[in-house]
Design a protein around this motif. Structure first.
Motif: not given
Length: 389
Positions: A188-192, A265-267, A314-318, A370-376
């Motif tokens: 749902a977004g990224f925790l910076g 928090e990210a989870q 935890a299966g959280i994208p990094l 982080g979101w831009m990197v993920w989108v790419r």
């Protein structure tokens, strides 16, 4: 994913003497074999086994411990060769390079010794082990540890374990193969996460980890360390070693707590985690002397690795993002100017007038990147092996 769990052995004085004799015998054999390998230029596992397997058994080692000594020596020379090739030990001809290559690899008498299931068996329900020693097999040797780690040990232990002594206590380090959680491919977004000097970690949700209290403790530790170094007596050196171990354990505990909080928090918010790529930060940073001391006194790499393996579990994208200008860029209008940060704690945009805590502003920029990197599609990979304890 591979994790390791540390348990403490509750040995009797007689059992401790047997473990000590075993560790010393294995490392004495490893030093003898290392000298043979260095003199004859034979460092492969097969070559060392053909050269010295029989002699190691004549020195009192059983078959499997002898093979583990052979592998330990071969792996040490493989690691040395890799470091030389990567330039980590200086250029050929330099003092550091000559020191590393001018003598056999040496093993401390208390260096860890690997065990496999043929010479070490676990009774996790009873919390005991049966372990080979040079004086015979020790049975019903009790161990203890944290409940969550013991649960991981009972469910997922697989492979070798290492016996070591540290601070007069005996430990076993066991490898566990823990299944990974299903990755969240639609965050749902990224925790910076902004790593800094005053606040060790600040997240884009406004949470800052560790501030004045910890920094006062770190400053007191530095002053005491400097005082003991200047004194330079045997008792001062002994006290400095004890203090160094205590500081490392405290820092490790704090890094575990911070990383656990960030991943939780990210989870909870169904987000990924974005970290700055801080490779080479110690060489790139241009800071005043007091700030350099603070920067070098905290293990940010350790904190990053803890966040990485906890996120993977935890299966959280990094993702990792470029750290360039994260503290100078406005998170609202993205205007970049070094004057945007008039002080360590304050960010004030010269273009749109946006004012915020500097660390929080930087964490927003890291989250956006982080979101831009993920989108790419440039998802980062967390390390495969990290310590739990």
């Amino acid at each position: 994913m591979k994790l390791v769990v540390q348990v403490k052995l509750l040995s009797t004085p007689e059992q401790a003497l047997a473990l000590e004799a075993t560790l010393h015998a294995c490392n004495e054999a490893a030093n003898w074999l290392s000298a043979q390998a260095y003199g004859r230029q034979v460092t492969s596992r097969s070559g060392l086994q053909a050269l010295a397997y029989g002699e190691l058994k004549r020195q009192g080692l059983s078959a499997q411990p002898a093979l583990h000594v052979l592998r330990k020596v071969a792996d040490a020379y493989t690691a040395l060769e890799a470091n030389l090739k990567a330039g980590n030990l200086g250029r050929p001809g330099s003092k550091r390079h000559i020191k590393a290559t001018g003598k056999p690899v040496a093993f401390r008498e208390d260096a860890a010794q690997p065990y496999d299931d043929r010479c070490l068996s676990w009774q996790t329900a009873e919390r005991t082990v049966s372990i080979w020693t040079t004086t015979g097999r020790l049975k019903n040797l009790a161990f203890t540890g944290q409940d969550d780690q013991l649960a991981v040990l009972a469910a997922y232990r697989k492979g070798e374990s290492d016996l070591l002594r540290r601070g007069g206590q005996w430990y076993l380090i066991a490898t566990c193969d823990v299944p990974e959680a299903m990755p969240n491919i639609h965050p749902a977004g990224f925790l910076g996460v902004d790593l800094g000097i005053v606040n060790i970690a600040s997240t884009s949700t406004g949470k800052r980890h560790c501030g004045r209290r910890l920094n006062r403790r770190r400053e007191a530790d530095r002053k005491l360390r400097s005082k003991l170094q200047k004194k330079n007596t045997k008792s001062a050196k002994r006290r400095a070693r004890r203090r160094a171990g205590k500081e490392a354990r405290r820092a490790r505990d704090i890094n575990h707590k911070i990383s656990k909080s960030i991943v939780a928090e990210a989870q909870r918010t169904m987000r990924g985690i974005a970290l700055e790529d801080l490779g080479g930060i110690r060489e790139r940073a241009r800071l005043r002397k007091p700030q350099r001391v603070t920067l070098h006194s905290w293990s940010f790499h350790q904190l990053g690795s803890f966040i990485a393996y906890k996120a993977k579990r935890a299966g959280i994208p990094l993702v990792y993002v470029s750290p360039a200008n994260t503290s100078r860029e406005c998170s609202r209008c993205h205007h970049v100017d070094k004057r945007n940060r008039p002080s360590q704690a304050v960010f004030s945009c010269r273009s749109c007038g946006f004012v915020e805590h500097a660390d929080l502003n930087a964490s927003h920029n890291i989250a956006d990147r982080g979101w831009m990197v993920w989108v790419r599609g440039a998802e980062s990979q967390a390390p495969a092996l990290t310590l739990v304890a």
